[in-house]
Design an enzyme around this catalytic site. Structure first.
Site, PDB file in Angstrom:
ATOM      1  N   VAL A 136      79.617  38.994  54.570  1.00 50.93           N
ATOM      2  CA  VAL A 136      78.235  38.683  53.760  1.00 50.93           C
ATOM      3  C   VAL A 136      76.981  39.229  53.417  1.00 50.93           C
ATOM      4  O   VAL A 136      76.174  40.190  53.294  1.00 50.93           O
ATOM      5  CB  VAL A 136      77.979  37.383  53.642  1.00 50.93           C
ATOM      6  CG1 VAL A 136      76.965  36.537  52.503  1.00 50.93           C
ATOM      7  CG2 VAL A 136      79.316  36.685  52.970  1.00 50.93           C
ATOM      8  N   ALA A 149      77.488  43.005  53.360  1.00 46.48           N
ATOM      9  CA  ALA A 149      76.981  43.165  51.391  1.00 46.48           C
ATOM     10  C   ALA A 149      75.855  42.533  50.987  1.00 46.48           C
ATOM     11  O   ALA A 149      75.286  43.603  50.501  1.00 46.48           O
ATOM     12  CB  ALA A 149      77.999  42.052  50.607  1.00 46.48           C
ATOM     13  N   GLU A 150      74.879  41.984  52.224  1.00 44.84           N
ATOM     14  CA  GLU A 150      73.727  42.289  51.524  1.00 44.84           C
ATOM     15  C   GLU A 150      72.798  43.311  51.827  1.00 44.84           C
ATOM     16  O   GLU A 150      71.432  43.851  51.457  1.00 44.84           O
ATOM     17  CB  GLU A 150      72.488  40.967  52.517  1.00 44.84           C
ATOM     18  CG  GLU A 150      71.332  40.558  52.061  1.00 44.84           C
ATOM     19  CD  GLU A 150      71.176  39.309  52.545  1.00 44.84           C
ATOM     20  OE1 GLU A 150      69.719  38.887  52.159  1.00 44.84           O
ATOM     21  OE2 GLU A 150      71.525  38.604  53.605  1.00 44.84           O
ATOM     22  N   ALA A 151      73.113  44.189  53.382  1.00 46.17           N
ATOM     23  CA  ALA A 151      72.196  44.765  53.591  1.00 46.17           C
ATOM     24  C   ALA A 151      72.808  46.204  52.832  1.00 46.17           C
ATOM     25  O   ALA A 151      71.511  46.470  52.502  1.00 46.17           O
ATOM     26  CB  ALA A 151      72.945  45.385  54.464  1.00 46.17           C
ATOM     27  N   SER A 188      70.494  45.727  49.415  1.00 43.26           N
ATOM     28  CA  SER A 188      68.889  45.258  49.785  1.00 43.26           C
ATOM     29  C   SER A 188      69.054  46.567  49.650  1.00 43.26           C
ATOM     30  O   SER A 188      67.490  47.560  49.894  1.00 43.26           O
ATOM     31  CB  SER A 188      68.771  44.311  50.817  1.00 43.26           C
ATOM     32  OG  SER A 188      69.171  43.125  50.492  1.00 43.26           O
TER      33      SER A 188
END
Length: 136
Positions: free
Chosen positions: A55, A58-60, A63
């Site tokens: 996660v 994925a967030e990096a 973003s």
């Protein structure tokens, strides 16, 4: 964090967590960011790739893509992320691909698919970022 290069293109600069996780950027644009991350060093106590690592990875990616889309003088902040873990990995390298779902004036949404070296889908995430003017 992103750096604008002299030719006008963006260059992603890894944060501390990204560096600790061993993330490597392969491709970067508002529409698509591709990166890899080793499983080793990102496993939980049962020897599997940690779901939280998937996660965070994925967030990096999502973003970074949103900040590239925001453009000069603007930034993006995450307002929602969700993930489904389909399977895990014990070894090797995973690849994350963030693909734009919607690139709007104030909202950017991306789907991120994390796969193993055999192309098996490990995780599907979706992130929504709010696009803001940068505060000085």
């Amino acid at each position: 964090m992103l750096w604008r290069m002299s030719d006008g293109d963006w260059n992603i600069h890894l944060g501390e967590l990204d560096e600790k996780m061993g993330v490597r950027i392969l491709e970067q644009s508002a529409e698509r960011v591709v990166a890899t991350m080793p499983v080793e060093g990102n496993r939980q106590s049962f020897g599997l790739l940690h779901g939280g690592a998937s996660v965070a990875f994925a967030e990096a990616l999502g973003s970074w893509a949103a900040v590239i889309h925001a453009g000069p003088g603007r930034t993006a902040v995450g307002v929602d992320i969700n993930a489904t873990h389909h399977r895990s990995a014990r070894t090797g390298l995973v690849t994350g691909v963030a693909t734009a779902i919607r690139l709007g004036r104030t909202i950017a949404s991306h789907e991120i698919v994390v796969t193993d070296e055999d192309g098996n889908r490990l995780c599907t995430a979706r992130i929504t970022n709010l696009i803001l003017d940068k505060a000085d």
